[in-house]
Design a protein around this motif. Structure first.
Motif, PDB file in Angstrom:
ATOM      1  N   LEU A  46       0.824  -1.209   0.000  1.00  0.00           N
ATOM      2  CA  LEU A  46       0.000   0.000   0.000  1.00  0.00           C
ATOM      3  C   LEU A  46       0.858   1.260   0.000  1.00  0.00           C
ATOM      4  CD1 LEU A  46      -2.863   1.337   0.328  1.00  0.00           C
ATOM      5  CD2 LEU A  46      -2.421   1.264   2.793  1.00  0.00           C
ATOM      6  N   GLY A  47       1.834   1.315   0.893  1.00  0.00           N
ATOM      7  CA  GLY A  47       2.706   2.480   0.961  1.00  0.00           C
ATOM      8  C   GLY A  47       3.476   2.686  -0.325  1.00  0.00           C
ATOM      9  N   CYS A  48       3.957   1.605  -0.918  1.00  0.00           N
ATOM     10  CA  CYS A  48       4.726   1.714  -2.155  1.00  0.00           C
ATOM     11  C   CYS A  48       3.881   2.217  -3.317  1.00  0.00           C
ATOM     12  CB  CYS A  48       5.357   0.373  -2.498  1.00  0.00           C
ATOM     13  SG  CYS A  48       6.418   0.468  -3.944  1.00  0.00           S
ATOM     14  N   LEU A  82       1.050  20.276  -2.004  1.00  0.00           N
ATOM     15  CA  LEU A  82      -0.185  20.046  -1.251  1.00  0.00           C
ATOM     16  C   LEU A  82      -0.903  18.777  -1.709  1.00  0.00           C
ATOM     17  CD1 LEU A  82      -1.672  23.652  -0.926  1.00  0.00           C
ATOM     18  CD2 LEU A  82      -0.730  22.215   0.893  1.00  0.00           C
ATOM     19  N   ILE A  83      -0.994  18.598  -3.008  1.00  0.00           N
ATOM     20  CA  ILE A  83      -1.648  17.400  -3.549  1.00  0.00           C
ATOM     21  C   ILE A  83      -0.876  16.147  -3.147  1.00  0.00           C
ATOM     22  CG2 ILE A  83      -2.176  16.162  -5.701  1.00  0.00           C
ATOM     23  CD1 ILE A  83      -2.808  18.970  -6.911  1.00  0.00           C
ATOM     24  N   ARG A  84       0.451  16.219  -3.242  1.00  0.00           N
ATOM     25  CA  ARG A  84       1.266  15.050  -2.898  1.00  0.00           C
ATOM     26  C   ARG A  84       1.188  14.723  -1.418  1.00  0.00           C
ATOM     27  NH1 ARG A  84       6.173  17.376  -4.576  1.00  0.00           N
ATOM     28  NH2 ARG A  84       7.183  15.787  -3.321  1.00  0.00           N
ATOM     29  N   TYR A  85       1.188  15.735  -0.551  1.00  0.00           N
ATOM     30  CA  TYR A  85       1.052  15.480   0.890  1.00  0.00           C
ATOM     31  C   TYR A  85      -0.310  14.875   1.209  1.00  0.00           C
ATOM     32  CZ  TYR A  85       5.357  17.964   2.200  1.00  0.00           C
ATOM     33  OH  TYR A  85       6.654  18.351   2.365  1.00  0.00           O
ATOM     34  N   ALA A  86      -1.349  15.381   0.580  1.00  0.00           N
ATOM     35  CA  ALA A  86      -2.686  14.809   0.794  1.00  0.00           C
ATOM     36  C   ALA A  86      -2.718  13.366   0.316  1.00  0.00           C
ATOM     37  CB  ALA A  86      -3.739  15.640   0.059  1.00  0.00           C
ATOM     38  N   LEU A  87      -2.081  13.102  -0.808  1.00  0.00           N
ATOM     39  CA  LEU A  87      -2.015  11.744  -1.338  1.00  0.00           C
ATOM     40  C   LEU A  87      -1.271  10.811  -0.383  1.00  0.00           C
ATOM     41  CD1 LEU A  87      -2.550   9.972  -3.932  1.00  0.00           C
ATOM     42  CD2 LEU A  87      -0.195  10.516  -4.541  1.00  0.00           C
ATOM     43  N   LEU A  88      -0.177  11.290   0.194  1.00  0.00           N
ATOM     44  CA  LEU A  88       0.611  10.457   1.106  1.00  0.00           C
ATOM     45  C   LEU A  88      -0.091  10.240   2.444  1.00  0.00           C
ATOM     46  CD1 LEU A  88       4.203  11.817   0.398  1.00  0.00           C
ATOM     47  CD2 LEU A  88       3.173   9.691  -0.414  1.00  0.00           C
ATOM     48  N   ALA A  89      -1.040  11.099   2.768  1.00  0.00           N
ATOM     49  CA  ALA A  89      -1.789  10.927   4.017  1.00  0.00           C
ATOM     50  C   ALA A  89      -2.793   9.771   3.917  1.00  0.00           C
ATOM     51  CB  ALA A  89      -2.521  12.216   4.369  1.00  0.00           C
ATOM     52  N   ILE A  90      -3.246   9.482   2.718  1.00  0.00           N
ATOM     53  CA  ILE A  90      -4.269   8.442   2.529  1.00  0.00           C
ATOM     54  C   ILE A  90      -3.824   7.084   3.065  1.00  0.00           C
ATOM     55  CG2 ILE A  90      -5.603   7.155   0.801  1.00  0.00           C
ATOM     56  CD1 ILE A  90      -5.669   9.812  -0.844  1.00  0.00           C
ATOM     57  N   PRO A  91      -2.653   6.550   2.653  1.00  0.00           N
ATOM     58  CA  PRO A  91      -2.279   5.241   3.189  1.00  0.00           C
ATOM     59  C   PRO A  91      -2.003   5.270   4.692  1.00  0.00           C
ATOM     60  CG  PRO A  91      -0.495   6.133   1.878  1.00  0.00           C
ATOM     61  CD  PRO A  91      -1.684   7.023   1.670  1.00  0.00           C
ATOM     62  N   LEU A  92      -1.525   6.399   5.197  1.00  0.00           N
ATOM     63  CA  LEU A  92      -1.300   6.505   6.643  1.00  0.00           C
ATOM     64  C   LEU A  92      -2.620   6.425   7.399  1.00  0.00           C
ATOM     65  CD1 LEU A  92       1.422   9.296   6.730  1.00  0.00           C
ATOM     66  CD2 LEU A  92       1.737   6.843   7.090  1.00  0.00           C
ATOM     67  N   LEU A  93      -3.628   7.127   6.913  1.00  0.00           N
ATOM     68  CA  LEU A  93      -4.943   7.081   7.550  1.00  0.00           C
ATOM     69  C   LEU A  93      -5.558   5.686   7.451  1.00  0.00           C
ATOM     70  CD1 LEU A  93      -6.405  10.519   6.407  1.00  0.00           C
ATOM     71  CD2 LEU A  93      -5.612   9.871   8.694  1.00  0.00           C
ATOM     72  N   ILE A  94      -5.400   5.062   6.299  1.00  0.00           N
ATOM     73  CA  ILE A  94      -5.932   3.703   6.126  1.00  0.00           C
ATOM     74  C   ILE A  94      -5.272   2.750   7.122  1.00  0.00           C
ATOM     75  CG2 ILE A  94      -6.000   1.703   4.565  1.00  0.00           C
ATOM     76  CD1 ILE A  94      -6.337   3.717   2.242  1.00  0.00           C
ATOM     77  N   SER A  95      -3.953   2.843   7.244  1.00  0.00           N
ATOM     78  CA  SER A  95      -3.253   1.917   8.139  1.00  0.00           C
ATOM     79  C   SER A  95      -3.512   2.238   9.608  1.00  0.00           C
ATOM     80  CB  SER A  95      -1.753   1.901   7.850  1.00  0.00           C
ATOM     81  OG  SER A  95      -1.173   3.155   8.120  1.00  0.00           O
ATOM     82  N   LEU A 110       6.056   3.959   1.883  1.00  0.00           N
ATOM     83  CA  LEU A 110       5.996   5.346   1.410  1.00  0.00           C
ATOM     84  C   LEU A 110       7.386   5.892   1.071  1.00  0.00           C
ATOM     85  CD1 LEU A 110       3.319   6.935   3.772  1.00  0.00           C
ATOM     86  CD2 LEU A 110       3.124   6.520   1.322  1.00  0.00           C
ATOM     87  N   PHE A 111       8.406   5.346   1.705  1.00  0.00           N
ATOM     88  CA  PHE A 111       9.775   5.786   1.443  1.00  0.00           C
ATOM     89  C   PHE A 111      10.508   4.856   0.470  1.00  0.00           C
ATOM     90  CE2 PHE A 111       9.014   8.099   5.386  1.00  0.00           C
ATOM     91  CZ  PHE A 111       9.539   9.342   5.068  1.00  0.00           C
ATOM     92  N   MET A 112       9.785   3.968  -0.183  1.00  0.00           N
ATOM     93  CA  MET A 112      10.414   2.972  -1.054  1.00  0.00           C
ATOM     94  C   MET A 112      11.203   3.609  -2.199  1.00  0.00           C
ATOM     95  SD  MET A 112      10.913  -0.250  -1.238  1.00  0.00           S
ATOM     96  CE  MET A 112       9.666  -0.873  -0.149  1.00  0.00           C
ATOM     97  N   ILE A 113      10.677   4.623  -2.832  1.00  0.00           N
ATOM     98  CA  ILE A 113      11.390   5.281  -3.935  1.00  0.00           C
ATOM     99  C   ILE A 113      12.697   5.877  -3.423  1.00  0.00           C
ATOM    100  CG2 ILE A 113      11.319   7.191  -5.604  1.00  0.00           C
ATOM    101  CD1 ILE A 113       9.456   4.979  -6.441  1.00  0.00           C
ATOM    102  N   GLN A 114      12.634   6.596  -2.306  1.00  0.00           N
ATOM    103  CA  GLN A 114      13.825   7.212  -1.747  1.00  0.00           C
ATOM    104  C   GLN A 114      14.852   6.155  -1.335  1.00  0.00           C
ATOM    105  OE1 GLN A 114      10.682   7.953  -1.085  1.00  0.00           O
ATOM    106  NE2 GLN A 114      10.401  10.139  -0.773  1.00  0.00           N
ATOM    107  N   ILE A 115      14.379   5.050  -0.767  1.00  0.00           N
ATOM    108  CA  ILE A 115      15.270   3.962  -0.365  1.00  0.00           C
ATOM    109  C   ILE A 115      15.981   3.384  -1.588  1.00  0.00           C
ATOM    110  CG2 ILE A 115      15.317   1.600   0.556  1.00  0.00           C
ATOM    111  CD1 ILE A 115      12.998   2.520   2.464  1.00  0.00           C
TER     112      ILE A 115
END
Length: 136
Positions: A46-48, A82-95, A110-115
């Motif tokens: 989900l995060g990825c 703003l759009i990207r932060y809102a998008l990244l909040a979705i999986p956090l809220l779900i989990s 969520l940090f998979m790309i950076q990793i």
């Protein structure tokens, strides 16, 4: 003066890291699911997925910020963040709301790309012969 990266190069980078991240997360996710750690596997996947969506939005809005006035570029960049932060909040809220997804695994996803970018650069530093894959 530096040249702006062509759209093709941006798309190639997006595809390279996005595909690698999804492949790695799905593989690790299935491994965790097979080890009866379903919430961890599902959280990682989900995060990825949302990490890749974040990368796609960032890559697709980059050309709109090049060659425009500073005011317009700042507006586009701000809206993109703003759009990207809102998008990244979705999986956090779900989990957070469900027990089906592990929060820590979702955050790692969520940090998979950076990793993967960091790992790629570490391999590049350890094995300089890989330089042919990079453009300066």
């Amino acid at each position: 003066m530096t040249d702006n990266p062509p759209v093709e190069q941006i798309r190639e980078t997006e595809k390279r890291y996005g595909s690698a991240a999804l492949l790695f997360a799905v593989g690790m996710g299935f491994l965790f699911i097979l080890l009866d750690l379903k919430p961890v596997g599902k959280g990682l996947i989900l995060g990825c997925i949302f990490s890749v969506l974040n990368l796609v939005i960032m890559a697709r809005t980059l050309p709109f910020r090049i060659g425009v006035s500073r005011k317009r570029a700042t507006l586009i960049a701000g809206l993109s963040v703003l759009i990207r932060y809102a998008l990244l909040a979705i999986p956090l809220l779900i989990s957070l709301k469900t027990e089906e997804f592990n929060l820590a695994a979702t955050i790692v996803g969520l940090f998979m790309i950076q990793i993967l970018i960091l790992a790629d650069q570490l391999v590049y530093l350890a094995y300089p012969s890989r330089q042919k894959n990079y453009t300066s």
